[in-house]
Design an enzyme around this catalytic site. Structure first.
Site, PDB file in Angstrom:
ATOM      1  N   GLU A 343     -29.678  53.295   9.285  1.00  0.00           N
ATOM      2  CA  GLU A 343     -31.199  53.110   8.654  1.00  0.00           C
ATOM      3  C   GLU A 343     -32.257  54.305   9.081  1.00  0.00           C
ATOM      4  OE1 GLU A 343     -31.242  48.600  11.004  1.00  0.00           O
ATOM      5  OE2 GLU A 343     -31.931  50.357  12.383  1.00  0.00           O
TER       6      GLU A 343
HETATM    7  C1  ACM Z   1     -28.228  49.211  14.643  1.00  0.00           C
HETATM    8  O1  ACM Z   1     -28.239  48.016  15.079  1.00  0.00           O
HETATM    9  N1  ACM Z   1     -29.012  49.139  13.679  1.00  0.00           N
HETATM   10  C2  ACM Z   1     -26.940  50.291  14.928  1.00  0.00           C
END
Ligand code: ACM
Ligand code: ZN
Length: 556
Positions: A343
Site C-alpha cells: 500500500e
Molecule cells: C496489509 O494488510 N496491508 C499487508
C-alpha cells in the site's frame, strides 16, 4: 471409578486416531464395533477430560498400559536436552521432580536421536506406556513440540502453570508420531498502530508455543507509531512513537527490551522476524525526519496509509534505511527480515523531481518500477548480511521487474487480488507465505464492530473450511502460513484475546496438521474442550460463531 476413567481415556485416544483417516471416522468405526455404546456419555466425557492434542498430530495410536504419576517424577536427559528439560520441569510447578542426567527406564525421558527423515527438524515421537513417557526427536525443536503435546495430556491447571500435584494422575498408553505441514507458522502482531507491553507480547509468545507456531512476525513501524529504538536516529522514538493520540498509541521498545523478547522467544523455539514497513506506512518515521519525504513535509498521521512515502529518488533515504537496518539486524538474529512494501500510492513520487530523476537515471519505466528498484536495493543490502527479505505481495502484482533471489513474497490481499501474488511469486521462483486477509486476519471480528463492516467479518467455520491460505497441495515454494492481528480502529490490548480465540486454533491446525482434516463440528468440539485450559491461562475467549454472540456481548 478408576477403571472407568482409564476406559474413557482409552476412548479418547481412539477418538484421536488419525492414521490416514480423520478422528471422526475412527470414532465412528469404534462406535460401530462397540454397538454404539453410550455416544452421548462419551461426548460429555471427552469434553470433561479435554485431552486431545491440537493441532492434530499426524498419527495417534493406542498402546496397552497406563502411566501413573507417583509422588516423585524423574526427568531423564543428557546434556544436549538440557534446555527442553528445564522448560518442561518449569511447567510442572510444585511437583517433586528429580532430574537425572542420564536416561532411566521410568519417568519422563527426553532423547535427541536419529529419527527417520520424515520427522524432519520439528517432528517428534511421544510414547507413553505403564513404565515411562518417552519423547524422541532429531532436534531440540522437535522435543519442544513433543513437550507441548505431552502438556496437553495433563490437567488444565498444569497446562496453565498453576501449582498442582500430579500424584495419581494417569495417562493411557499412546504413541504419537508427529511432524508439521509447514516450516513457517507465523503470528503477526501490529505494534505499530497500537503499542503493547512486553508482558503482553511474552504472553502471546507462550500462546504461540502452545499452538506450535514458530515465527513471531513483529510489525514494528506504522503511520501511527515507530516502536523500535534506533540509537543513530533518536527522533524516531522521541517523536515517532508519539504521533497518535490514543491511550495505547504512545510507547516504544528499547533495544534492551527487544533483546529480552527475542531471547524469551528463542527459548520457545520462536524466531522473531521484525517488520520495518517501507516505503509506505511510514508516516511516523517521516514525521520525525520530514526531510526524508519527497517534499520535506511532516505527514498527517493516518490509521490506514497515505501517499507520503520515503523519497525513492534521494540517496539520503537509502543511507538512512541502511543505517536503521544495520541496527535492526544486530537486534534480531532471524535469517529473515520483513520490509513491508504494501500500500504505497505513488502520487508524490509521480510529482517529485528527485524520484523522476532516479527513474530516468536508472532506466526505469515508472514509479512502480522505482519501488521495485527501492525494494531490490534494500534486499541486495540484506543479502550482504545473509538475510532473506520478505515483502508483502504488492511488489509482485506486476512481475516484469525481476526481484533479487533472496525475496520471499507474503501473500495477503485475497479480497483485492485473489491469488495473483501467489501465482506470480511461484512463476518467478520466489518462496511464498500464505496469509490472506480472508481468512487469516484475526482483527476481522466475527460480527461487525467499529469500521469493520459485515464484509470484514468471519467465523470459525469459515476460516476452517474456506481459508484460501489453507492450500491442500502446496507448491514446494510455499514456505508456510501466517495469521495476523492488525490493530486499526483502536483494537486495544484488552480486546485482543476475544478476536484471537478461538479462531486461531483453526489457523494453527492449517499450519501444522498434515493429516486429512476432520469435519468442522468435530474440530470445534475439541477446541471447546480446551476452554478450561484457556480460562485457567486467563484468556478472555470470544465467540467463534455469530449465533454464540450474547445480547450483552461487546468487542470492546
Ligand atoms: C496489509 O494488510 N496491508 C499487508
Ligand atoms: Zn521523491
Amino acid at each position: 471409578m478408576k477403571r472407568l476413567i482409564i476406559f474413557i481415556d482409552r476412548l479418547l485416544y481412539l477418538h484421536q486416531c488419525n492414521d490416514g483417516c480423520s478422528r471422526f471416522w475412527s470414532l465412528r468405526k469404534w462406535l460401530g464395533r462397540s454397538l454404539f455404546l453410550g455416544a452421548f456419555v462419551l461426548a460429555n466425557c471427552f469434553a470433561a477430560l479435554g485431552q486431545h492434542v491440537l493441532p492434530t498430530p499426524l498419527k495417534t495410536e493406542l498402546l496397552s498400559g497406563t502411566y501413573q504419576f507417583g509422588e516423585k517424577l524423574s526427568v531423564g536427559y543428557s546434556g544436549k536436552e538440557k534446555e527442553v528439560a528445564k522448560y518442561l520441569t518449569g511447567r510442572l510447578k510444585a511437583y517433586v521432580i528429580i532430574k537425572r542426567t542420564s536416561n532411566t527406564s521410568s519417568g519422563i525421558q527426553l532423547q535427541l536421536t536419529d529419527l527417520p527423515q520424515e520427522f524432519g527438524k520439528e517432528g517428534y515421537q511421544l510414547k507413553i506406556d505403564e513404565k515411562a513417557i518417552r519423547l524422541k526427536a532429531n532436534t531440540e525443536a522437535g522435543l519442544f513440540y513433543g513437550v507441548q503435546s505431552l502438556l496437553q495430556l495433563l490437567p488444565a491447571e498444569v497446562q496453565a502453570g498453576k501449582e498442582y500435584s500430579l500424584l495419581g494422575y494417569q495417562i493411557p498408553g499412546v504413541l504419537i508420531t508427529d511432524a508439521p505441514k509447514y516450516a513457517w507458522r507465523s503470528f503477526m502482531l501490529d505494534s505499530g498502530r497500537q503499542y503493547q507491553t512486553p508482558e503482553f507480547i511474552k504472553r502471546y509468545l507462550d500462546h504461540m508455543a502452545m499452538l506450535k507456531m514458530n515465527v513471531f512476525h513483529w510489525h514494528l513501524t506504522e503511520g501511527q507509531g515507530w516502536r523500535i529504538e534506533i540509537k543513530k536516529y533518536p527522533k524516531l522514538t522521541e517523536i515517532g512513537s508519539k504521533v497518535a493520540e490514543g491511550k495505547e498509541q504512545q510507547g516504544f521498545y528499547t533495544q534492551k527490551e527487544i533483546k529480552e523478547i527475542v531471547e524469551y522467544a528463542r527459548k520457545l523455539h520462536i524466531t522473531v522476524v521484525p517488520e520495518i514497513d517501507v516505503p509506505g506506512h511510514s508516516e511516523a518515521a517521516l514525521t520525525a525526519y520530514p526531510e526524508l519525504s519527497c517534499f520535506g513535509e511532516a505527514p498527517k498521521t493516518v490509521m490506514g496509509f497515505s501517499d507520503v512515502l520515503y523519497c525513492g529518488g534521494r540517496e539520503e533515504t537509502y543511507t538512512f534505511l541502511k543505517n536503521v537496518l544495520d541496527e535492526v539486524c544486530e537486534l534480531f538474529p532471524s535469517p529473515y527480515i520483513h520490509l513491508g512494501g504494501d500500500e504505497a500510492p505513488k502520487g508524490k513520487w509521480n510529482k517529485c523531481p528527485d524520484c523522476q530523476g532516479k527513474i530516468e537515471e536508472e532506466g526505469l519505466k515508472n514509479s512502480h518500477e522505482l519501488q521495485m528498484y527501492f525494494s531490490s536495493r534494500l534486499a541486495n543490502y540484506m543479502k550482504t548480511k545473509n538475510k532473506k527479505v520478505i515483502f508483502w505481495g504488492d511488489v509482485i502484482y506486476q512481475d516484469d521487474f525481476k526481484l533479487p533471489d533472496n525475496v520471499i513474497v507474503h501473500w495477503w490481499n485475497w479480497r483485492g487480488h485473489k491469488d495473483l501474488a501467489l501465482k506470480n511469486a511461484i512463476r518467478n521462483g520466489h518462496q511464498v507465505i500464505a496469509n490472506t486477509n480472508y481468512y487469516s486476519y484475526l482483527n476481522f471480528p466475527v460480527s461487525p464492530w467499529s469500521n469493520y463492516f459485515a464484509d470484514r467479518t468471519f467465523d470459525m467455520r469459515t476460516v476452517y473450511e474456506n481459508n484460501p491460505s489453507d492450500i491442500k497441495e502446496p507448491d514446494s515454494l510455499v514456505l508456510g502460513m501466517g495469521c495476523a492481528l492488525w490493530r486499526d480502529w483502536y483494537v486495544y490490548e484488552h480486546m485482543v484475546d476475544r478476536r484471537v480465540f478461538p479462531r486461531i486454533f483453526a489457523l494453527a491446525e492449517q499450519m501444522w496438521s498434515r493429516g486429512e482434516r476432520m469435519p468442522f463440528d468435530a474440530f470445534y468440539r475439541i477446541v471447546k474442550e480446551k476452554y478450561p485450559v484457556l480460562r485457567e491461562k486467563g484468556i478472555d475467549i470470544g465467540p467463534g460463531m455469530k449465533d454464540e454472540i450474547e445480547s450483552d456481548f461487546s468487542w470492546e
